[in-house]
Design a protein around this motif. Structure first.
Motif, PDB file in Angstrom:
ATOM      1  N   ALA A   1       9.824  -3.878  10.132  1.00  0.00           N
ATOM      2  CA  ALA A   1       9.610  -5.126  10.876  1.00  0.00           C
ATOM      3  C   ALA A   1       8.125  -5.328  11.200  1.00  0.00           C
ATOM      4  O   ALA A   1       7.677  -6.461  11.407  1.00  0.00           O
ATOM      5  CB  ALA A   1      10.430  -5.111  12.160  1.00  0.00           C
ATOM      6  N   ASP A   2       7.366  -4.215  11.247  1.00  0.00           N
ATOM      7  CA  ASP A   2       5.951  -4.319  11.597  1.00  0.00           C
ATOM      8  C   ASP A   2       5.061  -4.609  10.392  1.00  0.00           C
ATOM      9  O   ASP A   2       3.856  -4.756  10.527  1.00  0.00           O
ATOM     10  CB  ASP A   2       5.471  -3.015  12.248  1.00  0.00           C
ATOM     11  N   ILE A   3       5.664  -4.639   9.203  1.00  0.00           N
ATOM     12  CA  ILE A   3       4.858  -4.895   8.006  1.00  0.00           C
ATOM     13  C   ILE A   3       4.844  -6.397   7.751  1.00  0.00           C
ATOM     14  O   ILE A   3       5.898  -6.995   7.501  1.00  0.00           O
ATOM     15  CB  ILE A   3       5.434  -4.144   6.779  1.00  0.00           C
ATOM     16  N   PRO A   4       3.706  -7.030   7.872  1.00  0.00           N
ATOM     17  CA  PRO A   4       3.655  -8.488   7.694  1.00  0.00           C
ATOM     18  C   PRO A   4       3.898  -8.877   6.238  1.00  0.00           C
ATOM     19  O   PRO A   4       3.739  -8.060   5.329  1.00  0.00           O
ATOM     20  CB  PRO A   4       2.234  -8.856   8.129  1.00  0.00           C
ATOM     21  N   GLU A   5       4.311 -10.125   6.049  1.00  0.00           N
ATOM     22  CA  GLU A   5       4.614 -10.643   4.711  1.00  0.00           C
ATOM     23  C   GLU A   5       3.509 -10.314   3.712  1.00  0.00           C
ATOM     24  O   GLU A   5       3.771  -9.945   2.567  1.00  0.00           O
ATOM     25  CB  GLU A   5       4.804 -12.167   4.765  1.00  0.00           C
ATOM     26  N   ALA A   6       2.291 -10.465   4.165  1.00  0.00           N
ATOM     27  CA  ALA A   6       1.149 -10.298   3.264  1.00  0.00           C
ATOM     28  C   ALA A   6       1.063  -8.864   2.721  1.00  0.00           C
ATOM     29  O   ALA A   6       0.489  -8.641   1.654  1.00  0.00           O
ATOM     30  CB  ALA A   6      -0.149 -10.667   3.983  1.00  0.00           C
TER      31      ALA A   6
ATOM     32  N   GLU B   1       0.837  -1.197   0.000  1.00  0.00           N
ATOM     33  CA  GLU B   1       0.000   0.000   0.000  1.00  0.00           C
ATOM     34  C   GLU B   1       0.869   1.243   0.000  1.00  0.00           C
ATOM     35  O   GLU B   1       1.874   1.314   0.704  1.00  0.00           O
ATOM     36  CB  GLU B   1      -0.894   0.005   1.259  1.00  0.00           C
ATOM     37  N   ARG B   2       0.444   2.249  -0.741  1.00  0.00           N
ATOM     38  CA  ARG B   2       1.191   3.498  -0.703  1.00  0.00           C
ATOM     39  C   ARG B   2       0.952   4.187   0.640  1.00  0.00           C
ATOM     40  O   ARG B   2      -0.098   4.028   1.261  1.00  0.00           O
ATOM     41  CB  ARG B   2       0.813   4.424  -1.854  1.00  0.00           C
ATOM     42  N   GLY B   3       1.932   4.911   1.070  1.00  0.00           N
ATOM     43  CA  GLY B   3       1.804   5.639   2.325  1.00  0.00           C
ATOM     44  C   GLY B   3       1.855   4.751   3.563  1.00  0.00           C
ATOM     45  O   GLY B   3       1.533   5.193   4.659  1.00  0.00           O
ATOM     46  N   ASP B   4       2.281   3.514   3.392  1.00  0.00           N
ATOM     47  CA  ASP B   4       2.400   2.616   4.552  1.00  0.00           C
ATOM     48  C   ASP B   4       3.695   2.989   5.286  1.00  0.00           C
ATOM     49  O   ASP B   4       4.787   2.626   4.860  1.00  0.00           O
ATOM     50  CB  ASP B   4       2.456   1.168   4.054  1.00  0.00           C
ATOM     51  N   ASP B   5       3.560   3.747   6.382  1.00  0.00           N
ATOM     52  CA  ASP B   5       4.789   4.218   7.023  1.00  0.00           C
ATOM     53  C   ASP B   5       5.125   3.450   8.294  1.00  0.00           C
ATOM     54  O   ASP B   5       5.811   3.943   9.163  1.00  0.00           O
ATOM     55  CB  ASP B   5       4.717   5.731   7.286  1.00  0.00           C
ATOM     56  N   ARG B   6       4.644   2.215   8.377  1.00  0.00           N
ATOM     57  CA  ARG B   6       5.027   1.387   9.528  1.00  0.00           C
ATOM     58  C   ARG B   6       6.512   1.043   9.431  1.00  0.00           C
ATOM     59  O   ARG B   6       7.114   1.075   8.357  1.00  0.00           O
ATOM     60  CB  ARG B   6       4.222   0.077   9.518  1.00  0.00           C
TER      61      ARG B   6
ATOM     62  N   GLY C   1       7.553   4.053  -2.235  1.00  0.00           N
ATOM     63  CA  GLY C   1       8.947   4.083  -1.800  1.00  0.00           C
ATOM     64  C   GLY C   1       9.065   4.295  -0.298  1.00  0.00           C
ATOM     65  O   GLY C   1       8.127   4.763   0.349  1.00  0.00           O
ATOM     66  N   VAL C   2      10.229   3.965   0.245  1.00  0.00           N
ATOM     67  CA  VAL C   2      10.432   4.073   1.692  1.00  0.00           C
ATOM     68  C   VAL C   2      11.582   5.030   2.003  1.00  0.00           C
ATOM     69  O   VAL C   2      12.394   5.323   1.134  1.00  0.00           O
ATOM     70  CB  VAL C   2      10.720   2.687   2.312  1.00  0.00           C
ATOM     71  N   GLY C   3      11.622   5.515   3.220  1.00  0.00           N
ATOM     72  CA  GLY C   3      12.697   6.411   3.642  1.00  0.00           C
ATOM     73  C   GLY C   3      12.407   7.850   3.252  1.00  0.00           C
ATOM     74  O   GLY C   3      11.327   8.160   2.739  1.00  0.00           O
ATOM     75  N   PRO C   4      13.405   8.741   3.499  1.00  0.00           N
ATOM     76  CA  PRO C   4      13.188  10.173   3.251  1.00  0.00           C
ATOM     77  C   PRO C   4      12.736  10.448   1.819  1.00  0.00           C
ATOM     78  O   PRO C   4      13.339   9.960   0.867  1.00  0.00           O
ATOM     79  CB  PRO C   4      14.568  10.785   3.495  1.00  0.00           C
ATOM     80  N   GLY C   5      11.656  11.178   1.671  1.00  0.00           N
ATOM     81  CA  GLY C   5      11.168  11.548   0.342  1.00  0.00           C
ATOM     82  C   GLY C   5      10.563  10.393  -0.438  1.00  0.00           C
ATOM     83  O   GLY C   5      10.226  10.532  -1.599  1.00  0.00           O
ATOM     84  N   GLY C   6      10.443   9.236   0.203  1.00  0.00           N
ATOM     85  CA  GLY C   6       9.878   8.082  -0.501  1.00  0.00           C
ATOM     86  C   GLY C   6      10.755   7.601  -1.639  1.00  0.00           C
ATOM     87  O   GLY C   6      10.289   6.957  -2.572  1.00  0.00           O
ATOM     88  N   LEU C   7      12.057   7.911  -1.566  1.00  0.00           N
ATOM     89  CA  LEU C   7      12.962   7.487  -2.633  1.00  0.00           C
ATOM     90  C   LEU C   7      13.876   6.388  -2.123  1.00  0.00           C
ATOM     91  O   LEU C   7      15.032   6.632  -1.783  1.00  0.00           O
ATOM     92  CB  LEU C   7      13.771   8.674  -3.157  1.00  0.00           C
ATOM     93  N   GLY C   8      13.318   5.202  -2.035  1.00  0.00           N
ATOM     94  CA  GLY C   8      14.122   4.082  -1.596  1.00  0.00           C
ATOM     95  C   GLY C   8      13.282   2.822  -1.575  1.00  0.00           C
ATOM     96  O   GLY C   8      12.045   2.889  -1.522  1.00  0.00           O
ATOM     97  N   VAL C   9      13.951   1.673  -1.689  1.00  0.00           N
ATOM     98  CA  VAL C   9      13.263   0.395  -1.535  1.00  0.00           C
ATOM     99  C   VAL C   9      14.075  -0.424  -0.542  1.00  0.00           C
ATOM    100  O   VAL C   9      15.251  -0.145  -0.316  1.00  0.00           O
ATOM    101  CB  VAL C   9      13.144  -0.357  -2.885  1.00  0.00           C
TER     102      VAL C   9
END
Lengths: 248, 236, 647
Positions: free
Chosen positions: C318-323, C310-315, C358-366
């Motif tokens: 480690a808290d993001i389950p496999e699913a 999901e976009r905007g998932d900022d958990r 994307g993850v991290g600052p600015g959403g520029l990362g995987v």
């Protein structure tokens, strides 16, 4: 984060230098030390002042260009880390940080924090190589090298030639740099024919360049960003002794 | 071109190269350590009493007689010692001189030492000055007896007891201070000599340092026990 | 013709006149025989300038010195050993077939042509594969401490998705060890008086006299002295131009100035839009960022790449389950999974970040996650394999990758384009030779891992020293006096530019312009390019360039170490290059290798080549109005073009 910096400013090699204080605000803890200096320089230019000159290039800890003595320690407080890989999160908000160039007679200051390290190149010219003109090489597998020798040679060859060893040494000695090369080449079978002439030539050039002698204080190794050990100096001493006796 | 910034290399003998000097220092240092250990062991004769101690001192003078002239052993040792001390100090002075020139401008910021021998430079160089001063005093005191109340040379025992008499406590304090300086000097010097001559690997370097520390402790204790025993009246 | 034609004109086709015909495996030998030689006693009368001391420059300077030429070698760093080749991590390919796994010169040739997406010359690539084996012999003889097995023989690994193990390496510092080998060979020649070395000297202009490259104008970066150095031939080994993007994995000093000045003097610039973007770099942490750090590609062997579904998932990860995780490379490319080639992995990362996942600052990362590997192999095993990389990551980000997945993002890494050269590595200006990353010749539209080191050393040790003699056989050429009008003009141009920068009453720093230029290039001429974006970028670059010349502020004097002045000249050239890159990218409406055009993709979003219209090298000639395109047709006799597939 906010910092006060006391930086060595020296307009040219012949000019007088002094420590000048600057205050910097709003520095990200994720900024590297050199990025912090970039911010300072942008600020200085905006104010119409000359920016601080410092050597840097790869900014990933391998080219050996960066050369700052931070709070009296070459490359700063973090072990096994070059200045360019040091990050501001290692400092405390409000810290006063002293920044000086490498100090050695053999490394004269060019400007501000930039020094001239061509003495290291001259030491290599004096024997820090294996003579193998292009085209003369035998098939690579014709000379096996025991893995432990190859690994030890690699460990010595990891030297980046930054000169932190000289900057840290109480005697301004270049032994660790020189010994790392002597050890690297001396551990390889290809390096044997020139082993003795190499060490004699390099030591003579080292001394002529104005580096001090070694008193086994161990500061060089403690400051080395590639953690090159004192073993190599032991090998240098042994090789020198044998070479000197043989040449006598 | 990369022009040479310093003067062109002076033709230099290998002995005068920075490693050559270091080897001179190491070899002369090892000779001196050998003397110090023998001297320390000899000192312990004091616990056997006046007769034995003086007999030992006499034995040193008459060793090899009548085959050899009087004081042969002592003269060999004296010449050897003087040569070793001269070589040791000469190499130290040349290397220190070079070290000072190798860093013409000092750092403004003081750094905590983090090498293998912390503060070795200060303890070696300043400690050496203390040791030299002490040796001069020591010769005046117990060899030539210039400043010792007991002028009778064969009475070594008497001289020792006299010099460390509780009333002369500053002499004892100076002696002990010089021993501390010697201890630091040996702790770094012994392993440094081994590093210079043998070049041990990381594991052996650690062991060498431990051995050097042990040796330094033994030497300091072995020397210190004599004046302490005299001062506290165990030997009189 | 397409939309781009308003930005350029088309000139005559260009051909590689030196390439021999005949069976491909015999061409190099044939060329060495047909090329003229220089008598050993005449070599000392010939002076060759080599600019750059990286793998290609140091190896060429050392070898030419050994042959007896008088060599002058220049570098802007304080020591030749600091050239950016030093930073190459992975390894160097060679067709030794030590593993008996079916490798051969022909297979290395085949893989390289295919990997270059059929945009390189077969003859050049075959020579590269042939010479590769000699490079290893040469480096071993110099004492390069390659990794070895317990039997004492050289170790090899498979790299960059190759099916054979042909990569020789020295831990993660192969570039460093190879460069030190070349550097030591160079210093030996300096010590012997065969090579004159000039460090902290920057080439600012090429001097062309009567159609021949005869010298360079250099600035002594310490004193500011400008001098003209003349020779019988000039070799540029000045590296790539990735720093046009401001943020790249290149060293801060890397620049295009030497190549660009040669281009302005008439040398063709080939395929400038071919840029390699490396998928595994540490993401940008903020505006202060000055460069990006590459993490070895080998991490993808054990790490799994994912983003939240999901976009905007900022958990916390480690808290993001496999699913709720999307292992998008494994999903889209089941056959290759996390090991797809660099360009594909990079684009896929951009795609998920563009979707807002994307993850991290600015959403520029995987995420590059080692939890599975740690679970399967244990932490000590992972540490033994990647410990130094994990340490480096922690130093830079302050995060512990053993506990938290790494964040990675693509970054500009290498430029396949460069000055156009023929089979002899000669540019179209007689007497100007170009080696290493600075030329365009061997990698086509995409470079394979562990091939850059191979090419740099191949050019410097073996190709150039053999081919340059054919040109020098006509020498020594008439001495050119300092008063010659071309020399005076070149010097004057340099003096005027410096005077302009120092005299300009500006208010913006060079870096602020460079940063802004980089953002334009990354946005519109980066991983994905489109007609609309490129057209817009050309306008933006031109506007910014005008502003640069009006508002740039450079402090200090000319006669001193002045790092701002150095940067100003480099950024000025980057502006012109940036425009040409956009024009080249705009004109090439196909996708190929590192050049991905949004308009040219398959139904499932993969790059689609257009061999019918674009099977050529685009060699650009400089002109004040609009660049002139010269096409060099590419012919494939041995490797038939196919569409790459990694499904």
């Amino acid at each position: 984060m906010k910092f006060s910096l006391r930086i060595w400013r020296q307009p040219s090699a012949d000019a007088e230098g002094r420590m000048v204080t600057y205050v910097l605000d709003d520095i990200s803890e994720d900024a590297s030390f050199l990025e912090m200096l970039d911010v300072l320089n942008e600020q200085l230019i905006a104010e119409g002042e000359d920016p601080v000159a410092f050597d840097h290039d790869c900014r990933e800890g391998i080219c050996g260009a960066c050369s700052l003595v931070i709070d009296g320690q070459p490359h700063g407080p973090q072990a096994a880390t070059t200045t360019c890989q040091l990050h501001m999160r290692k400092f405390k908000d409000g810290d006063l940080i002293d920044i000086e160039p490498w100090r050695a007679g053999a490394f004269p200051v060019v400007r501000d924090l930039v020094v001239d390290r061509t003495a290291f190149d001259r030491i290599i010219q004096a024997g820090g190589y294996i003579s193998a003109p292009t085209g003369t090489a035998p098939e690579a597998h014709s000379v096996p090298v025991p893995k432990q020798d190859a690994d030890a040679a690699f460990t010595a060859a990891a030297c980046i030639g930054c000169g932190a060893c000289v900057a840290a040494c109480p005697n301004g000695s270049g032994m660790l740099f020189m010994a790392a090369k002597v050890a690297h080449l001396g551990l390889m079978p290809q390096g044997q024919p020139e082993r003795h002439t190499r060490v004699l030539g390099m030591v003579a050039e080292h001394d002529a360049s104005g580096f001090g002698g070694c008193t086994n204080a161990g500061e060089c190794s403690a400051a080395c960003p590639k953690e090159i050990g004192l073993d190599v100096i032991g090998q240098l001493n042994r090789d020198f002794r044998k070479a000197a006796v043989r040449a006598a | 071109m990369q022009p040479r910034k310093a003067a062109p290399p002076k033709p230099q003998s290998r002995l005068r190269s920075s490693i050559g000097l270091k080897i001179v220092m190491a070899v002369s240092g090892i000779l001196l350590v050998g003397f110090i250990i023998a001297h320390m062991a000899g000192n312990l004769h004091v616990f056997e009493g006046r007769e034995e101690m003086n007999a030992y001192a006499h034995g040193l003078r008459t060793f090899g007689e009548p085959l050899l002239p009087h004081e042969s052993l002592l003269w060999v040792m004296r010449i050897g010692l003087i040569a070793a001390v001269a070589a040791h100090i000469w190499s130290a002075i040349v290397l220190t001189h070079r070290a000072i020139h190798a860093r013409p401008v000092r750092y403004a910021s003081k750094k905590p030492a983090k090498g293998e021998s912390r503060h070795a430079v200060a303890t070696m160089r300043w400690g050496a000055v203390v040791i030299v001063l002490f040796v001069i005093w020591h010769l005046l005191d117990l060899t030539w007896r210039t400043v010792n109340p007991v002028k009778d040379v064969p009475d070594a025992y008497g001289a020792v007891v006299a010099t460390f008499d509780p009333s002369r406590w500053p002499v004892t304090v100076f002696y002990l201070l010089a021993l501390v300086a010697l201890g630091f000097h040996l702790r770094h010097g012994v392993w440094s000599a081994v590093q210079t001559i043998a070049g041990p690997n990381t594991a052996w370097r650690g062991r060498t340092q431990a051995i050097a520390l042990g040796l330094a402790v033994i030497v300091v204790a072995g020397f210190a026990i004599v004046p302490l025993a005299v001062t506290f009246g165990l030997v009189s | 013709m397409n939309q781009a034609s308003e930005f350029f004109t088309v000139g005559e086709a260009v051909a590689d006149a030196k390439a021999p015909a005949g069976p491909i495996a015999e061409r190099w030998e044939q060329r060495r025989f047909s090329g003229r030689l220089v008598n050993p006693s005449n070599r000392r009368k010939l002076r060759v300038i080599v600019v750059g001391t990286g793998l290609a420059g140091a190896s060429a300077a050392a070898t030419l010195g050994e042959l007896g030429y008088r060599v002058s070698n220049y570098c802007f760093q304080d020591s030749p050993r600091r050239a950016h080749s030093i930073a190459a991590q992975g390894g160097i390919n060679a067709a030794k077939n030590y593993r008996n796994d079916g490798d051969s010169v022909h297979r290395l040739f085949y893989d390289t042509v295919k990997g270059g997406d059929f945009r390189s010359r077969e003859s050049n690539v075959h020579r590269l594969a042939e010479v590769s084996t000699e490079i290893i012999d040469q480096c071993v003889a110099q004492g390069v401490p390659f990794a070895r097995e317990y039997g004492g023989l050289l170790d090899n690994r498979s790299f960059g998705g190759a099916q054979v193990s042909r990569t020789f390496y020295a831990r993660g510092q192969t570039g460093q060890q190879l460069l030190l080998g070349a550097y030591q060979a160079l210093e030996r020649q300096v010590g012997a008086g065969a090579v004159e070395l000039h460090t902290r000297h920057e080439m600012l202009e090429l001097v062309v006299v009567e159609g021949k490259a005869r010298g360079i104008v250099v600035r002594d970066m310490v004193t500011g002295d400008i001098s003209t150095e003349m020779a019988d031939a000039v070799v540029l080994a000045t590296g790539g131009y990735g720093n046009v993007f401001f943020l790249s994995t290149n060293a801060k000093g890397c620049n295009v100035t030497a190549s660009w000045r040669a281009h302005r003097q008439g040398a063709y610039f080939a395929n400038p839009c071919y840029t390699q973007i490396h998928p595994t770099c540490i993401p940008q942490s903020g505006e202060h960022q000055s460069k990006l750090t590459l993490m070895s590609e080998s991490l993808r062997n054990d790490g799994r790449v994912w983003v939240p579904k999901e976009r905007g998932d900022d958990r916390e990860p480690a808290d993001i389950p496999e699913a709720d995780r999307d292992y998008y490379l494994e999903r889209r490319y089941p056959a290759f999974g996390n090991l797809v080639p660099r360009d594909i992995a990079s684009r896929a990362a951009k795609a998920v970040c563009d979707e807002g996942r994307g993850v991290g600052p600015g959403g520029l990362g995987v995420y590059l996650d080692f939890a599975d590997a740690i679970g399967r192999l244990g932490e000590p095993a992972v540490k033994a394999k990647y410990g130094n990389l994990f340490d480096m990551y922690e130093r830079i980000t302050g995060e512990n990758p053993y506990e938290r997945p790494m964040r990675i993002y693509p970054a500009v890494h290498y430029t396949m384009g460069g000055l156009w050269v023929d089979y002899d590595l000669s540019s179209n200006i007689p007497g100007l030779f170009v080696t290493g990353e600075a030329n365009f010749s061997d990698h086509g539209a995409n470079r394979l891992g562990a091939s850059a080191l191979m090419q740099g050393l191949s050019d410097g040790y073996f190709v150039l020293p053999n081919t340059i003699s054919d040109y020098l056989a006509d020498g020594p050429f008439e001495p050119v006096p300092d008063t010659h009008e071309e020399v005076v003009a070149a010097r004057k141009a340099v003096d005027e530019r410096i005077a302009f920068f120092l005299g300009n009453d500006g208010d913006r720093t060079v870096d602020s312009f460079h940063r802004e230029l980089g953002k334009i290039m990354w946005e519109y001429c980066g991983m994905e390019r489109s007609e609309e974006g490129l057209t817009k970028a050309i306008g933006l670059v031109r506007d910014l360039k005008d502003e640069f010349w009006k508002r740039v502020k450079v402090t200090g004097k000319a006669e001193e170490l002045n790092q701002q002045l150095e940067k100003a000249g480099r950024v000025a050239d980057f502006f012109e290059l940036a425009e040409l890159m956009c024009i080249d990218a705009l004109h090439r409406t196909e996708s190929c290798g590192g050049h991905f055009r949004a308009e040219s993709q398959t139904d499932d979003g993969e790059a689609k080549r257009d061999d019918e219209n674009f099977s050529y090298v685009a060699a650009w000639e400089y002109a004040t109005e609009a660049p002139v395109l010269h096409r060099e047709a590419l012919e494939f006799e041995y490797v038939k073009p196919t569409q790459r597939s990694y499904k």
